[in-house]
Design a protein around this motif. Structure first.
Motif, PDB file in Angstrom:
ATOM      1  N   MET A  86       0.858  -1.184   0.000  1.00 23.19           N
ATOM      2  CA  MET A  86       0.000   0.000   0.000  1.00 23.19           C
ATOM      3  C   MET A  86       0.897   1.238   0.000  1.00 23.19           C
ATOM      4  SD  MET A  86      -2.747  -1.666   0.011  1.00 23.19           S
ATOM      5  CE  MET A  86      -3.570  -0.125  -0.345  1.00 23.19           C
ATOM      6  N   THR A  87       0.762   2.069  -1.022  1.00 24.27           N
ATOM      7  CA  THR A  87       1.638   3.238  -1.128  1.00 24.27           C
ATOM      8  C   THR A  87       0.988   4.312  -2.005  1.00 24.27           C
ATOM      9  OG1 THR A  87       3.821   3.983  -1.872  1.00 24.27           O
ATOM     10  CG2 THR A  87       2.885   2.107  -3.046  1.00 24.27           C
ATOM     11  N   PRO A  88       1.127   5.591  -1.621  1.00 23.63           N
ATOM     12  CA  PRO A  88       0.493   6.634  -2.436  1.00 23.63           C
ATOM     13  C   PRO A  88       1.064   6.731  -3.849  1.00 23.63           C
ATOM     14  CG  PRO A  88       1.734   7.592  -0.587  1.00 23.63           C
ATOM     15  CD  PRO A  88       1.732   6.128  -0.390  1.00 23.63           C
ATOM     16  N   ILE A 130      -0.168  -0.431  -4.675  1.00 27.44           N
ATOM     17  CA  ILE A 130      -1.544   0.077  -4.783  1.00 27.44           C
ATOM     18  C   ILE A 130      -1.740   1.341  -3.946  1.00 27.44           C
ATOM     19  CG2 ILE A 130      -3.962  -0.466  -4.203  1.00 27.44           C
ATOM     20  CD1 ILE A 130      -2.966  -1.963  -6.661  1.00 27.44           C
ATOM     21  N   SER A 131      -2.364   2.345  -4.576  1.00 25.70           N
ATOM     22  CA  SER A 131      -2.743   3.587  -3.891  1.00 25.70           C
ATOM     23  C   SER A 131      -4.264   3.680  -3.853  1.00 25.70           C
ATOM     24  CB  SER A 131      -2.183   4.781  -4.659  1.00 25.70           C
ATOM     25  OG  SER A 131      -2.816   5.971  -4.232  1.00 25.70           O
ATOM     26  N   ILE A 132      -4.803   4.219  -2.764  1.00 22.80           N
ATOM     27  CA  ILE A 132      -6.262   4.411  -2.734  1.00 22.80           C
ATOM     28  C   ILE A 132      -6.643   5.831  -3.131  1.00 22.80           C
ATOM     29  CG2 ILE A 132      -6.670   2.570  -1.055  1.00 22.80           C
ATOM     30  CD1 ILE A 132      -7.171   4.930   0.991  1.00 22.80           C
ATOM     31  N   PHE A 135      -3.633  11.249  -2.020  1.00 26.16           N
ATOM     32  CA  PHE A 135      -3.467  11.905  -0.725  1.00 26.16           C
ATOM     33  C   PHE A 135      -2.586  10.976   0.104  1.00 26.16           C
ATOM     34  CE2 PHE A 135      -6.441   8.802   0.812  1.00 26.16           C
ATOM     35  CZ  PHE A 135      -7.362   8.679  -0.219  1.00 26.16           C
ATOM     36  N   VAL A 136      -1.978  11.528   1.153  1.00 27.24           N
ATOM     37  CA  VAL A 136      -1.035  10.724   1.928  1.00 27.24           C
ATOM     38  C   VAL A 136      -1.580  10.458   3.330  1.00 27.24           C
ATOM     39  CG1 VAL A 136       1.324  10.566   2.811  1.00 27.24           C
ATOM     40  CG2 VAL A 136       0.890  11.668   0.611  1.00 27.24           C
ATOM     41  N   LEU A 137      -1.665   9.180   3.679  1.00 30.92           N
ATOM     42  CA  LEU A 137      -2.098   8.763   5.013  1.00 30.92           C
ATOM     43  C   LEU A 137      -0.868   8.564   5.894  1.00 30.92           C
ATOM     44  CD1 LEU A 137      -4.561   6.040   3.715  1.00 30.92           C
ATOM     45  CD2 LEU A 137      -5.204   8.271   4.644  1.00 30.92           C
ATOM     46  N   GLY A 139      -0.128   5.904   7.363  1.00 29.83           N
ATOM     47  CA  GLY A 139       0.388   4.562   7.105  1.00 29.83           C
ATOM     48  C   GLY A 139      -0.537   3.838   6.157  1.00 29.83           C
ATOM     49  N   ALA A 143      -5.673   2.181   4.401  1.00 34.79           N
ATOM     50  CA  ALA A 143      -5.795   1.869   2.968  1.00 34.79           C
ATOM     51  C   ALA A 143      -5.978   0.362   2.775  1.00 34.79           C
ATOM     52  CB  ALA A 143      -4.565   2.367   2.221  1.00 34.79           C
TER      53      ALA A 143
HETATM   54  N1  ADE Z   1      -0.172   4.923   2.462  1.00 30.96           N
HETATM   55  C1  ADE Z   1      -0.166   6.251   2.675  1.00 30.96           C
HETATM   56  N2  ADE Z   1      -0.971   6.900   1.839  1.00 30.96           N
HETATM   57  C2  ADE Z   1      -1.533   5.939   1.031  1.00 30.96           C
HETATM   58  C3  ADE Z   1      -2.452   5.973  -0.049  1.00 30.96           C
HETATM   59  N3  ADE Z   1      -2.970   7.111  -0.510  1.00 30.96           N
HETATM   60  N4  ADE Z   1      -2.783   4.805  -0.629  1.00 30.96           N
HETATM   61  C4  ADE Z   1      -2.247   3.651  -0.192  1.00 30.96           C
HETATM   62  N5  ADE Z   1      -1.375   3.559   0.814  1.00 30.96           N
HETATM   63  C5  ADE Z   1      -1.020   4.688   1.432  1.00 30.96           C
END
Ligand code: ADE
Length: 224
Positions: A86-88, A130-132, A135-137, A139, A143
């Motif tokens: 999971m990553t932006p 995969i990004s949801i 925007f940045v969470l 962690g 997501a």
């Molecule tokens: N981790 C931090 N931001 C995220 C995002 N937008 N989607 C998936 N993982 C994340």
């Protein structure tokens, strides 16, 4: 389906999986969800799983060793169809992605935290990033819970017929039409006559037209 989630904040994933449809799907054996605490896999005596990023600037990064040990331990026990990070900066998660993932048998989901994870884990293990959304969470946990929810509700037996996933928004590139339930009139607010007509064919046509109009107004990009 079996889903293994690796995280350094397992508490964040407690409630999403322990209520409602996701809980019932696990109780019925439709899906097995296991949350693994990354700290259980480090050899560090203080159970640390992060360190400073090389180079100038702030930011902690999840280290290679515990992630390698966690993923390798799981992979030694069974084959996995996907290791999802999971990553932006990943591919945008959509209904089509959920449909595709719902066909997998075993998957691992990695949740980043702080600045992310050491790139070598991405290079050597990760099959899908995969990004949801843009925007940045703090962690990847929230997501991941969203991705798991979207996948599990598609699994056969997860939902009763009346909540069928086939009629969801996006399944046919249309948003879902409006829905109504009893009473047929409340404070003078009426349910559309067609829905009370008993004519299923007419109702299906009405629903399709409503779905089309809604999509045209709100998400014209889906019609292209
Ligand atoms: N981790 C931090 N931001 C995220 C995002 N937008 N989607 C998936 N993982 C994340």
């Amino acid at each position: 389906m079996r889903i293994d989630i690796i995280t350094c904040v397992p508490d964040l994933l407690d409630s999403p999986f322990n209520v409602s449809i996701l809980k019932r799907a696990q109780d019925k054996g439709v899906v097995e969800i296991n949350v693994h605490n990354l700290r259980d896999f480090t050899l560090d005596k203080h159970r640390r799983v992060d360190d400073y990023a090389y180079g100038p600037g702030a930011g902690m990064v999840l280290t290679v060793e515990p992630l390698d040990r966690a993923i390798s331990a799981l992979k030694s026990e069974r084959d996995y169809d996907a290791v999802i990070f999971m990553t932006p900066d990943g591919e945008r998660f959509e209904q089509k992605t959920a449909n595709r993932f719902s066909l997998f048998k075993n998957i691992i989901i990695l949740c980043g935290h702080y600045k992310g994870i050491d790139q070598r884990i991405r290079d050597h293990f990760v099959t899908h990033e995969i990004s949801i959304g843009d925007f940045v969470l703090t962690g990847g946990e929230l997501a991941a819970s969203l991705v798991v929810d979207a996948i599990v509700r598609l699994l056969p037996g997860a939902m009763s017929d009346e909540t069928s996933a086939l009629t969801d928004s996006f399944q046919d590139d249309l948003l879902a039409p409006p829905v109504y339930t009893r009473p047929a009139e409340y404070k003078g607010w009426k349910v559309p006559d067609v829905l009370l007509s008993g004519n299923d064919k007419l109702i299906e046509e009405w629903r399709h037209e409503q779905a089309y109009q809604r999509t045209k107004e709100r998400r014209p990009d889906l019609l292209q």
